[in-house]
Design a protein around this motif. Structure first.
Motif: not given
Length: 278
Positions: A161-167, A189-193, A223-230, A261-267
């Motif tokens: 697994v690679n757990q990374v910020e994605v939203h 992680w931070s799936p809804i930013a 989920v539809q992208r196939g990722d695990i979400v927490i 909607l991608d902005q390359g924006r990290r939280t």
């Protein structure tokens, strides 16, 4: 209540529920009751970390839930100050002691810390942990493709697994593509930013049309992208909403609209420069 989340098969054959419950920033004194509620609602995947300070309470909740230990998938992560081999092995022993488990389901390196030390040494300790049988799978968190490339050049063991910020504001196509190419499951992680995307007009419009909440739309997109979400919530009703993702589907046009909607924006911090070792 039975788990309503399907599972994802990791690269070593271990099955992980696709929707889990995150415990980041839940105070230790609130963790036991919150996790018990999550398990009552139907979650069977709990994510914690040494850094969160609530492993002990997660373990208490799992034991007090009445569920068999093998019914609940538990993840924890190595703290940043324990990257040297011996320190990592001691820290892992501490995780098992805090949880009160003989073994854990998934153990991750929390951050690569490339400006601090050699994470390939840390991965060597993770290999030892995995081969001891005390963690059913091992992986990484916040690793970028260059970090993963270096790791794979030094080891035959591929992270599960690679757990990374994605939203939707940080879609991470490059990281996800590299993970997929090498059989590594991506776990946002931070799936809804941290809530930033929930007022986005595109997401709100999709939610209104489908009769869903904005959070459900975003989590279903993951989920539809196939990722695990927490996702994480301390409210029972929101916990239930966040788990109810498999009774509807986003059309392809909505999937594309959310991704656009991608902005390359990290939280959170940038993994290439983050060097916190507390």
């Amino acid at each position: 209540m039975a788990n309503t989340s399907p599972s994802v098969r990791l690269n070593n054959g271990v099955q992980i529920p696709q929707v889990g419950f995150g415990t980041y920033q839940i105070p230790p004194e609130e963790t036991r009751e919150t996790v018990l509620t999550a398990l009552e609602v139907g979650y069977r995947h709990i994510d914690t970390a040494q850094m969160y300070g609530n492993e002990r309470e997660v373990g208490e909740a799992v034991r007090e839930s009445g569920l068999d230990r093998d019914e609940v998938f538990v993840t924890s992560k190595l703290n940043n100050g324990a990257h040297a081999r011996d320190a990592a092995l001691r820290a892992f022993d501490g995780t098992l002691e805090a949880l009160g488990f003989e073994r854990i389901d998934l153990f991750l390196i929390h951050w690569p810390l490339p400006t601090v030390g050699d994470f390939t040494e840390t991965w060597g300790a993770m290999e030892e942990i995995y081969r001891s049988g005390r963690s059913r799978a091992v992986g990484v968190s916040n690793f970028q493709p260059p970090h993963l490339r270096r790791l794979l050049e030094s080891s035959d063991l591929v992270p599960a697994v690679n757990q990374v910020e994605v939203h939707p504001y940080l879609v991470q196509n490059e990281v996800r593509a590299y993970d997929a190419e090498h059989g590594i499951a991506t776990e946002p992680w931070s799936p809804i930013a941290q809530g930033l995307v929930l007022d986005d007009p595109v997401i709100v419009a999709i939610a209104d049309r489908l009769g869903r909440t904005p959070a459900q739309v975003v989590l279903r997109w993951h989920v539809q992208r196939g990722d695990i979400v927490i996702p994480k919530s301390v409210r029972r009703a929101r916990m239930q909403e966040n788990l109810d993702l498999f009774s509807f589907e986003l059309p392809a046009a909505d999937m594309a609209a959310v991704a656009a909607l991608d902005q390359g924006r990290r939280t959170g911090p940038d993994p290439d420069t983050f060097d916190w070792t507390g």
